[in-house]
Design a protein around this motif. Structure first.
Motif, short mmCIF file in Angstrom:
data_model
loop_
_atom_site.label_atom_id
_atom_site.label_comp_id
_atom_site.label_asym_id
_atom_site.label_seq_id
_atom_site.Cartn_x
_atom_site.Cartn_y
_atom_site.Cartn_z
N THR A 1 -90.64 140.56 46.98
CA THR A 1 -90.46 139.16 46.59
C THR A 1 -90.59 138.26 47.80
O THR A 1 -89.93 138.49 48.82
CB THR A 1 -89.06 138.97 45.98
OG1 THR A 1 -88.89 139.90 44.91
CG2 THR A 1 -88.87 137.56 45.47
N LYS B 1 -82.68 126.32 41.12
CA LYS B 1 -84.04 126.68 40.70
C LYS B 1 -84.80 127.24 41.90
O LYS B 1 -84.66 126.77 43.03
CB LYS B 1 -84.77 125.46 40.15
CG LYS B 1 -84.16 124.90 38.87
CD LYS B 1 -84.95 123.69 38.39
CE LYS B 1 -84.35 123.12 37.11
NZ LYS B 1 -85.10 121.93 36.64
N SER B 2 -85.62 128.24 41.65
CA SER B 2 -86.41 128.84 42.72
C SER B 2 -87.76 129.29 42.18
O SER B 2 -87.92 129.51 40.98
CB SER B 2 -85.67 130.02 43.35
OG SER B 2 -85.53 131.07 42.41
N THR B 3 -88.70 129.43 43.09
CA THR B 3 -90.02 129.96 42.78
C THR B 3 -90.32 131.08 43.76
O THR B 3 -90.11 130.93 44.97
CB THR B 3 -91.11 128.88 42.89
OG1 THR B 3 -90.77 127.79 42.03
CG2 THR B 3 -92.47 129.43 42.49
N VAL C 1 -96.72 134.58 40.44
CA VAL C 1 -95.70 133.55 40.68
C VAL C 1 -94.73 133.51 39.50
O VAL C 1 -95.16 133.52 38.34
CB VAL C 1 -96.34 132.17 40.88
CG1 VAL C 1 -95.27 131.08 40.99
CG2 VAL C 1 -97.22 132.18 42.12
N LYS C 2 -93.43 133.50 39.82
CA LYS C 2 -92.42 133.38 38.78
C LYS C 2 -91.39 132.34 39.19
O LYS C 2 -91.08 132.20 40.38
CB LYS C 2 -91.71 134.73 38.54
CG LYS C 2 -92.58 135.79 37.92
CD LYS C 2 -91.75 136.97 37.42
CE LYS C 2 -90.89 136.60 36.24
NZ LYS C 2 -90.16 137.77 35.67
N GLN C 3 -90.89 131.63 38.21
CA GLN C 3 -89.84 130.64 38.45
C GLN C 3 -88.55 131.12 37.80
O GLN C 3 -88.57 131.74 36.74
CB GLN C 3 -90.25 129.28 37.88
CG GLN C 3 -91.46 128.67 38.59
CD GLN C 3 -91.84 127.32 38.03
OE1 GLN C 3 -91.57 127.02 36.88
NE2 GLN C 3 -92.47 126.49 38.86
N LYS D 1 -84.30 130.13 36.93
CA LYS D 1 -83.26 129.12 36.79
C LYS D 1 -82.05 129.48 37.64
O LYS D 1 -81.95 130.59 38.17
CB LYS D 1 -82.84 129.01 35.31
CG LYS D 1 -83.97 128.62 34.37
CD LYS D 1 -83.50 128.64 32.93
CE LYS D 1 -84.62 128.31 31.97
NZ LYS D 1 -84.18 128.38 30.54
N SER E 1 -89.94 128.65 47.14
CA SER E 1 -89.10 127.45 47.18
C SER E 1 -87.73 127.82 46.63
O SER E 1 -87.58 128.76 45.86
CB SER E 1 -89.71 126.32 46.35
OG SER E 1 -89.73 126.64 44.98
N SER F 1 -81.11 133.95 41.89
CA SER F 1 -81.58 132.60 42.23
C SER F 1 -80.39 131.65 42.37
O SER F 1 -79.51 131.61 41.52
CB SER F 1 -82.52 132.10 41.13
OG SER F 1 -82.99 130.80 41.42
#
Length: 255
Positions: free
Chosen positions: A51, A99-101, A31-33, A35, A55, A96
């Motif tokens: 990928t 913000k996204s996950t 999992v990566k978040q 900006k 969210s 992105s």
């Protein structure tokens, strides 16, 4: 967990057995978040993983003749780079939007899983074909529609795609895009986008406050946009009103 929206997305367009759903639930992942405006994958990058949007929103974009062009938006449940299983070099920047996950799943695991499951092979193949259908619709939207129906069409598409994965609330949804993003996606100036959005507001079709969009008269907005959801190939509930698509859990296809 990354599998939840992915399973919802696939169930909206094709049948999945309980066993195949369990395979998806057990996928090893990272999992990566990210900006806002952060790059997930660079154009030309050789990637060894796919990928899954958990969210937020992602976009596919690149600079063409000095201007940034967004060619796709991706919502939770989408796998924007599924084609890299066979075409390993990224053709666009994957970026992105807000913000996204995401969950990153290795190509090696996906290949093993698909070899073991004809049902999932069918589901992901169908998903790739639907992404291609969406891309063709975008080409036609940019090439043939005036600004008002062009932007209205984008709102209608995003509404329907979010509805398919349970992220629409009484025709309201979260939209982490700016008017510049709409301009880059629709081939318009930001001034033209602003005027067009204001016109949609004056017509009583939408409200857009902060990052919340509300469709006030969805049927009329779809009429203005000349929007038909057939190209999204969602499974419809038999008693749903026309144009209203809901995720269902059909029987898996016979392989």
């Amino acid at each position: 967990m990354p599998h939840r929206k992915l399973i919802a997305r696939l169930l909206a367009v094709v049948g999945l057995s309980e066993h195949d759903q369990a395979r998806l639930e057990c996928m090893p992942h990272t999992v990566k978040q990210f900006k806002d405006a952060e790059i997930v994958t660079w154009q030309g990058e050789r990637t060894v993983r796919c990928t899954v949007v958990m969210s937020g929103f992602l976009s596919s974009q690149r600079v063409v003749s000095g201007r940034n062009q967004i060619s796709s938006f991706y919502v939770p449940g989408d796998v924007p780079d599924l084609q890299t299983l066979h075409l390993p070099f990224a053709e666009h920047d994957l970026c992105s939007m807000g913000k996204s996950t995401v969950a990153l799943i290795s190509h090696s695991h996906l290949r093993q899983m698909l070899m073991a499951s004809p049902g999932l092979t069918n589901a992901f193949w169908r998903e790739t074909l639907i992404q291609a259908a969406i891309y063709r619709e975008w080409v036609e939207n940019l090439g043939s529609r005036a600004a008002l129906p062009r932007i209205a069409h984008l709102f209608c598409e995003l509404t329907t795609r979010l509805e398919m994965v349970g992220l629409l609330d009484n025709d309201r949804f979260h939209l982490p895009l700016t008017q510049q993003d709409l301009a880059d996606a629709c081939g318009l100036s930001t001034v033209h986008v602003n005027r067009t959005v204001q016109e949609l507001r004056k017509m009583g079709l939408i409200e857009w406050h902060g990052q919340i969009v509300s469709l006030l008269r969805r049927d009329l907005l779809e009429e203005v946009a000349e929007f038909g959801a057939d190209y999204l190939h969602a499974l419809e509930v038999s008693n749903s009103p026309p144009g209203r698509l809901q995720s269902v859990s059909p029987k898996p296809p016979v392989m």
